[in-house]
Design a protein around this motif. Structure first.
Motif, mmCIF file in Angstrom:
data_model
loop_
_atom_site.group_PDB
_atom_site.id
_atom_site.type_symbol
_atom_site.label_atom_id
_atom_site.label_comp_id
_atom_site.label_asym_id
_atom_site.label_seq_id
_atom_site.Cartn_x
_atom_site.Cartn_y
_atom_site.Cartn_z
ATOM 1 N N VAL A 255 8.026 -15.931 3.696
ATOM 2 C CA VAL A 255 7.536 -15.603 2.289
ATOM 3 C C VAL A 255 8.993 -15.820 1.356
ATOM 4 C CG1 VAL A 255 5.439 -14.528 3.260
ATOM 5 C CG2 VAL A 255 7.160 -13.364 1.587
ATOM 6 N N PRO A 256 8.282 -16.158 -0.311
ATOM 7 C CA PRO A 256 8.824 -16.201 -1.177
ATOM 8 C C PRO A 256 9.370 -15.278 -1.620
ATOM 9 C CG PRO A 256 7.079 -17.991 -1.411
ATOM 10 C CD PRO A 256 6.917 -16.973 -0.378
ATOM 11 N N HIS A 257 10.438 -14.965 -2.551
ATOM 12 C CA HIS A 257 11.438 -13.799 -2.724
ATOM 13 C C HIS A 257 9.681 -13.367 -3.964
ATOM 14 C CE1 HIS A 257 13.741 -10.587 -4.703
ATOM 15 N NE2 HIS A 257 13.599 -11.022 -5.849
ATOM 16 N N GLY A 258 9.376 -13.309 -4.785
ATOM 17 C CA GLY A 258 7.917 -12.815 -5.322
ATOM 18 C C GLY A 258 7.541 -12.405 -4.804
ATOM 19 N N ILE A 259 6.857 -12.783 -3.607
ATOM 20 C CA ILE A 259 5.613 -12.515 -2.847
ATOM 21 C C ILE A 259 5.954 -10.910 -2.475
ATOM 22 C CG2 ILE A 259 4.011 -12.587 -1.014
ATOM 23 C CD1 ILE A 259 3.363 -16.222 -2.187
ATOM 24 N N ALA A 260 7.064 -10.887 -1.537
ATOM 25 C CA ALA A 260 7.695 -10.613 -1.230
ATOM 26 C C ALA A 260 7.624 -9.008 -1.551
ATOM 27 C CB ALA A 260 9.324 -10.084 -0.517
ATOM 28 N N VAL A 261 8.188 -9.369 -2.869
ATOM 29 C CA VAL A 261 7.912 -7.984 -3.707
ATOM 30 C C VAL A 261 7.235 -7.300 -4.390
ATOM 31 C CG1 VAL A 261 9.147 -7.773 -6.230
ATOM 32 C CG2 VAL A 261 11.121 -8.682 -5.134
ATOM 33 N N ALA A 262 6.161 -8.371 -4.375
ATOM 34 C CA ALA A 262 4.925 -7.947 -5.086
ATOM 35 C C ALA A 262 4.262 -7.096 -3.813
ATOM 36 C CB ALA A 262 3.695 -9.230 -5.508
ATOM 37 N N TRP A 263 4.422 -7.491 -2.991
ATOM 38 C CA TRP A 263 3.702 -6.478 -1.337
ATOM 39 C C TRP A 263 4.407 -5.270 -1.424
ATOM 40 C CZ3 TRP A 263 3.909 -11.007 3.461
ATOM 41 C CH2 TRP A 263 2.583 -11.588 2.976
ATOM 42 N N GLY A 264 6.189 -5.423 -1.891
ATOM 43 C CA GLY A 264 7.294 -4.201 -2.052
ATOM 44 C C GLY A 264 6.334 -3.297 -2.795
ATOM 45 N N MET A 265 5.779 -4.345 -4.317
ATOM 46 C CA MET A 265 5.889 -2.826 -4.373
ATOM 47 C C MET A 265 4.454 -1.982 -4.830
ATOM 48 S SD MET A 265 6.656 -4.796 -8.764
ATOM 49 C CE MET A 265 5.428 -5.944 -8.635
ATOM 50 N N SER A 266 3.391 -2.999 -4.349
ATOM 51 C CA SER A 266 1.770 -2.001 -3.805
ATOM 52 C C SER A 266 3.032 -1.154 -3.129
ATOM 53 C CB SER A 266 1.442 -2.844 -2.783
ATOM 54 O OG SER A 266 0.000 -2.663 -2.580
ATOM 55 N N MET A 267 3.702 -1.704 -1.684
ATOM 56 C CA MET A 267 3.534 -0.219 -0.766
ATOM 57 C C MET A 267 4.482 0.992 -1.499
ATOM 58 S SD MET A 267 5.314 -3.539 1.600
ATOM 59 C CE MET A 267 5.205 -2.237 3.623
ATOM 60 N N GLU A 268 5.062 0.485 -1.808
ATOM 61 C CA GLU A 268 5.679 1.720 -2.503
ATOM 62 C C GLU A 268 4.980 2.160 -4.178
ATOM 63 O OE1 GLU A 268 9.907 0.237 -4.010
ATOM 64 O OE2 GLU A 268 9.505 -1.300 -1.970
ATOM 65 N N ALA A 269 4.323 1.635 -4.535
ATOM 66 C CA ALA A 269 3.333 2.732 -4.885
ATOM 67 C C ALA A 269 2.296 3.587 -4.370
ATOM 68 C CB ALA A 269 2.176 1.431 -6.105
ATOM 69 N N GLU A 270 2.026 3.481 -2.947
ATOM 70 C CA GLU A 270 1.210 3.537 -2.677
ATOM 71 C C GLU A 270 2.236 5.275 -2.273
ATOM 72 O OE1 GLU A 270 -2.093 4.822 0.094
ATOM 73 O OE2 GLU A 270 -1.608 3.187 -2.062
ATOM 74 N N LEU A 271 3.512 4.644 -1.680
ATOM 75 C CA LEU A 271 4.525 6.235 -1.560
ATOM 76 C C LEU A 271 4.880 6.653 -2.748
ATOM 77 C CD1 LEU A 271 6.242 6.570 1.416
ATOM 78 C CD2 LEU A 271 7.875 5.517 -0.226
ATOM 79 N N ALA A 272 4.661 5.941 -4.156
ATOM 80 C CA ALA A 272 4.755 6.895 -4.704
ATOM 81 C C ALA A 272 3.509 8.340 -4.967
ATOM 82 C CB ALA A 272 5.670 6.366 -5.802
ATOM 83 N N PHE A 273 3.062 7.081 -4.454
ATOM 84 C CA PHE A 273 1.349 8.275 -5.173
ATOM 85 C C PHE A 273 1.233 8.868 -3.788
ATOM 86 C CE2 PHE A 273 -3.097 8.615 -3.116
ATOM 87 C CZ PHE A 273 -3.635 9.085 -4.240
ATOM 88 N N LYS A 274 1.920 8.752 -2.440
ATOM 89 C CA LYS A 274 1.334 9.580 -1.468
ATOM 90 C C LYS A 274 2.196 10.701 -1.895
ATOM 91 C CE LYS A 274 -1.814 8.299 0.720
ATOM 92 N NZ LYS A 274 -1.534 7.041 1.906
ATOM 93 N N THR A 275 3.393 10.973 -1.973
ATOM 94 C CA THR A 275 4.194 11.813 -2.417
ATOM 95 C C THR A 275 4.571 12.985 -3.834
ATOM 96 O OG1 THR A 275 6.390 10.417 -3.258
ATOM 97 C CG2 THR A 275 6.285 10.821 -1.372
ATOM 98 N N GLY A 276 2.666 12.244 -4.236
ATOM 99 C CA GLY A 276 3.248 12.928 -5.519
ATOM 100 C C GLY A 276 3.713 12.657 -7.280
ATOM 101 N N VAL A 277 3.825 11.504 -7.296
ATOM 102 C CA VAL A 277 5.289 11.468 -7.626
ATOM 103 C C VAL A 277 4.331 10.073 -9.193
ATOM 104 C CG1 VAL A 277 7.006 10.142 -9.054
ATOM 105 C CG2 VAL A 277 7.598 11.364 -6.802
ATOM 106 N N LEU A 278 3.664 9.286 -8.687
ATOM 107 C CA LEU A 278 2.672 8.024 -9.192
ATOM 108 C C LEU A 278 0.893 8.822 -9.487
ATOM 109 C CD1 LEU A 278 1.915 6.046 -10.174
ATOM 110 C CD2 LEU A 278 2.126 4.526 -8.409
ATOM 111 N N ASN A 279 -0.035 8.965 -10.014
ATOM 112 C CA ASN A 279 -1.019 8.908 -10.477
ATOM 113 C C ASN A 279 -2.478 8.067 -9.886
ATOM 114 O OD1 ASN A 279 -2.417 7.248 -12.852
ATOM 115 N ND2 ASN A 279 -0.719 8.032 -13.536
ATOM 116 N N GLU A 280 -2.889 8.638 -9.857
ATOM 117 C CA GLU A 280 -4.119 7.735 -8.489
ATOM 118 C C GLU A 280 -4.387 6.739 -9.728
ATOM 119 O OE1 GLU A 280 -8.258 8.393 -5.610
ATOM 120 O OE2 GLU A 280 -6.923 10.061 -6.418
ATOM 121 N N VAL A 281 -5.043 7.133 -10.448
ATOM 122 C CA VAL A 281 -5.489 5.912 -11.714
ATOM 123 C C VAL A 281 -4.589 5.021 -11.655
ATOM 124 C CG1 VAL A 281 -5.839 5.276 -13.809
ATOM 125 C CG2 VAL A 281 -6.954 7.009 -13.040
ATOM 126 N N ASP A 282 -3.150 5.087 -11.903
ATOM 127 C CA ASP A 282 -1.902 4.006 -12.290
ATOM 128 C C ASP A 282 -1.922 3.277 -10.812
ATOM 129 O OD1 ASP A 282 -1.985 3.754 -15.140
ATOM 130 O OD2 ASP A 282 -0.075 5.130 -15.168
#
Length: 357
Positions: A255-282
């Motif tokens: 996959v191209p770099h941008g798609i991999a990074v987009a997937w990575g951002m989605s995954m890391e946003a989930e991890l940020a939420f699960k660890t209490g750093v990122l709010n659910e709305v954002d």
């Protein structure tokens, strides 16, 4: 639109029609020097003739044609270029012009930086990804097996010239690559930029949007050129994203770099939420925007051990722990969240789009 100039660390970034920029004056500085233009198969076909016909100073330039694709951003190809530069008797007072996307600007900058301990080089990015990310900031590098940018140096070009007309021949998939990095800049640093671009299709991105994205990155880089602090913000999505990109590079479905990074951002946003750093709305807003523009996130659970193994060798890690950047809300993020590779919370990284939507 008049030339827009940003001052970076010892070099300038100019956006606008390249004929109206300082490029001609820069070439005059090298009037008695050899000039080498590094291109890949795509920029050789679509961009090189335009550049040479617009600037007679390049009539006698040597052109080095490299194979296109991330899989060619390796030491073997770099070695071939160094041998050719030696045959051309290129010296430290000569000029290398990197005309291409992120692979060419990353690799061309690295090649120029280590050849004879440093040859002058400039970047003329021809993809949205290269314009807003790869060509600016002074990072150069090549890949080592599945590990992204493992070999490289910090070194700034003499100048960067951004001309949006080079994007006219790009397919939609190439626009997506750069759009991912623009969304990343917005998520970690500017909610205003997020509001401007998140609902646009990549092809609706304007020159003003590009300049704003570059300005965000440039501001961060100027504050921390060697990535000791705030510049780490730009790694959001890249811990998981680089692992995904590197792993899939060795399969039949890269996959191209941008798609991999987009997937990575989605995954890391989930991890940020699960660890209490990122709010659910954002968290939901980030993931829904990414899902609306990029291909669905596959289920990487069957290969999670391989991905985690790749993450453990990420160059951003410290003390054997896997490091992440977490947004706390759209427009703000924090650096240096680290976990042991066997930490149960890392299971939050592995989900597929259908689990959320």
């Amino acid at each position: 639109m008049p030339i827009h100039t940003l001052q970076s660390d010892n070099y300038t970034i100019e956006a606008g029609n390249i004929e109206e920029s300082s490029f001609s004056q820069l070439l005059n500085r090298f009037s008695d020097s050899k000039k080498v233009i590094i291109v890949d198969e795509n920029t050789h076909e679509y961009c090189l003739e335009f550049l040479i016909t617009q600037f007679e100073e390049l009539t006698d330039a040597e052109v080095m044609l490299l194979p296109a694709g991330e899989e060619n951003k390796v030491l073997e190809v770099s070695f071939q270029v160094w041998e050719a530069l030696s045959e051309y008797r290129v010296g430290r007072s000569d000029l290398i012009i990197n005309l291409g996307g992120g692979v060419i600007t990353d690799m061309g900058g690295f090649i120029a930086s280590v050849f004879k301990r440093g040859v002058h080089f400039i970047n003329i990015p021809t993809t949205l990804l290269a314009m807003v990310d790869a060509s600016v900031g002074g990072k150069t590098g090549i890949d080592l097996g599945p590990y992204k940018n493992q070999l490289g140096v910090f070194n700034t070009p003499d100048a960067v010239y951004i001309d949006k007309r080079f994007l006219s021949s790009l397919p939609e998939s190439e626009w997506l690559n750069g759009y991912a990095e623009m969304l990343k800049h917005a998520i970690v640093f500017s909610k205003t930029h997020w509001k401007t671009i998140h609902a646009k299709t990549p092809s609706q991105i304007t020159e003003e949007d590009i300049i704003e994205s570059i300005a965000i990155k440039n501001q961060i880089v100027l504050a921390d050129p060697k990535e000791n602090g705030i510049r780490k913000l730009l790694n959001f999505g890249h811990t998981a994203g680089h692992a995904i990109e590197g792993y899939l590079l060795g399969t039949e479905s890269p996959v191209p770099h941008g798609i991999a990074v987009a997937w990575g951002m989605s995954m890391e946003a989930e991890l940020a939420f699960k660890t209490g750093v990122l709010n659910e709305v954002d968290r939901a807003w980030i993931q829904s925007v990414l899902a609306s523009h990029f291909p669905p996130l596959p289920d990487f659970t069957p290969v999670k051990q391989e991905l985690l193994s790749l993450m453990t060798n990420d160059k951003k890690n410290k003390s054997g722990k896997v490091s992440f950047v977490f947004p706390s809300e759209i427009g703000q993020a924090d650096v240096n969240y680290s976990f042991d590779v066997d930490a149960p919370v890392l299971e939050s990284l592995f989900f597929k789009s259908s689990d959320l939507y």
